[in-house]
Design an enzyme around this catalytic site. Structure first.
Site, PDB file in Angstrom:
ATOM      1  N   ALA A   1       0.871  -1.169   0.000  1.00 25.57           N
ATOM      2  CA  ALA A   1       0.000   0.000   0.000  1.00 25.57           C
ATOM      3  C   ALA A   1       0.909   1.219   0.000  1.00 25.57           C
ATOM      4  O   ALA A   1       2.058   1.149   0.446  1.00 25.57           O
ATOM      5  CB  ALA A   1      -0.870  -0.015   1.241  1.00 25.57           C
TER       6      ALA A   1
ATOM      7  N   GLU B   1      -0.864  -9.223  -0.517  1.00 27.21           N
ATOM      8  CA  GLU B   1      -2.289  -9.432  -0.200  1.00 27.21           C
ATOM      9  C   GLU B   1      -3.135  -9.491  -1.472  1.00 27.21           C
ATOM     10  O   GLU B   1      -4.079 -10.273  -1.575  1.00 27.21           O
ATOM     11  CB  GLU B   1      -2.770  -8.345   0.765  1.00 27.21           C
ATOM     12  CG  GLU B   1      -2.175  -8.552   2.171  1.00 27.21           C
ATOM     13  CD  GLU B   1      -2.407  -7.394   3.109  1.00 27.21           C
ATOM     14  OE1 GLU B   1      -2.073  -6.245   2.727  1.00 27.21           O
ATOM     15  OE2 GLU B   1      -2.916  -7.604   4.219  1.00 27.21           O
TER      16      GLU B   1
ATOM     17  N   GLY C   1       0.408  -4.938   0.859  1.00 34.67           N
ATOM     18  CA  GLY C   1      -0.787  -4.984   0.010  1.00 34.67           C
ATOM     19  C   GLY C   1      -0.552  -5.683  -1.319  1.00 34.67           C
ATOM     20  O   GLY C   1      -1.492  -6.201  -1.928  1.00 34.67           O
TER      21      GLY C   1
ATOM     22  N   GLU D   1       4.548  -5.154   7.363  1.00 38.87           N
ATOM     23  CA  GLU D   1       3.804  -4.123   8.100  1.00 38.87           C
ATOM     24  C   GLU D   1       4.282  -3.898   9.533  1.00 38.87           C
ATOM     25  O   GLU D   1       4.317  -2.764  10.007  1.00 38.87           O
ATOM     26  CB  GLU D   1       2.302  -4.465   8.114  1.00 38.87           C
ATOM     27  CG  GLU D   1       1.591  -4.178   6.801  1.00 38.87           C
ATOM     28  CD  GLU D   1       1.670  -5.310   5.785  1.00 38.87           C
ATOM     29  OE1 GLU D   1       2.461  -6.253   5.998  1.00 38.87           O
ATOM     30  OE2 GLU D   1       0.941  -5.262   4.794  1.00 38.87           O
TER      31      GLU D   1
END
Ligand code: COA
Length: 260
Positions: free
Chosen positions: A66, A115, A112, A135
């Site tokens: 992200a 993910e 992300g 993260e």
């Protein structure tokens, strides 16, 4: 929609979505997530498209996570909203799509990015790919389904180690863990993805839709996977694809599925 951060190519009933922010290693900012949602939705609604491949532009990254610059000053409320909205419009959305989605992981797939690859129905990686959920090194946890899908794919202990260390695993380790199905040199990544997509595209899209639904049902806490399978199996008997598939077999010819 005019896409800024992705582009789509279509060939032989297969669509390839390329995430295209190479200077930011294809990091998922809000706009990219929204564009991906629209692209997946439109391609899923297009009867001509039988398989979707998602990959990153350049040779270095699939998606490096992200976009950290967008959420660095978020409040608790904004953090929750970021995860909830992202899961709804992209990660859960992709996982539950009727059209098969293959992630062609061509480099870093972090946070992300991993993910998104894990939301896809399966993954193929180039040999330079590196995967991880970094993260906790940023003081946060995976928020786009990583704490749920990584244990499903590699087992709880390995997932715990990957998440807690915030480290990266190589493509070969990912293959050994079952996180990716194949590892090939980068120049062979899209050709292999297209080849597998082409094999899938010969099969009944309706049956594949129900197979995705039944497989996913086994991973949902509030649904009985076996009951879902029985229901979906029965439903197939009422479809034109089933009539065509069984007729073609009995008539010793190749099936041409209408997709209904
Ligand atoms: N969000 C925002 N920008 C990112 C990004 C992310 N997740 N990942 C990479 N970028 C940007 C970098 O800030 C840099 O931008 P700049 O040139 O404007 O400074 C550019 O992409 C290139 O990245 P860089 O770090 O210079 O490349 P590198 O080869 O040295 O390192 C990584 C590659 C993937 C190891 C490193 O970029 C990284 O750790 N990224 C963050 C991974 C992460 O924590 N993701 C989870 C987010 S929740």
């Amino acid at each position: 929609m005019n896409y800024e951060n992705i582009y789509i190519e279509e060939e032989n009933n297969i669509a390839t979505i390329t995430i295209n922010r190479p200077k930011k290693l294809n990091a998922l900012n809000k706009r990219t997530i929204s564009e991906l949602h629209t692209a997946f939705k439109e391609l899923d609604e297009d009867d001509e498209i039988r398989v979707i491949i998602v990959t990153g532009s350049g040779e270095k990254a699939f998606v490096a996570g992200a976009d950290i610059s967008e959420f660095a000053d978020f409040s608790v409320k904004e953090g929750r909203k970021l995860a909830a909205e992202g899961q709804e419009i992209l990660f859960d959305f992709v996982e539950n799509l009727s059209t098969p989605v293959i992630a062609a992981v061509n480099g870093f797939a972090l946070g992300g990015g991993l993910e998104l690859a894990m939301s896809s129905h399966f993954r193929i990686a180039s040999d330079n790919a590196k995967m991880g959920l970094p993260e906790v090194s940023l003081g946060v946890i995976p928020g786009y389904g990583g704490t749920q899908r990584l244990p499903q794919l590699v087992g709880k202990g390995r997932a715990m180690e990957i998440i807690m260390t915030a480290g990266m695993i190589t493509a070969d380790q990912a293959l050994q863990y079952g996180l990716v199905n194949h590892v090939v040199p980068q120049e062979e990544l899209l050709p292999l993805s297209l080849k597998i997509a082409s094999r899938i595209s010969n099969n009944s899209p309706v049956a594949i839709k129900y197979a995705i639904k039944a497989v996913n049902a086994g991973f949902k806490y509030d649904v009985n996977g076996y009951a879902t399978e029985i229901d979906a199996f029965g439903t197939c008997f009422g479809t034109n694809d089933f009539k065509e598939g069984t007729s073609a077999f009995l008539e010793k010819r190749k099936a041409d599925f209408p997709g209904s």
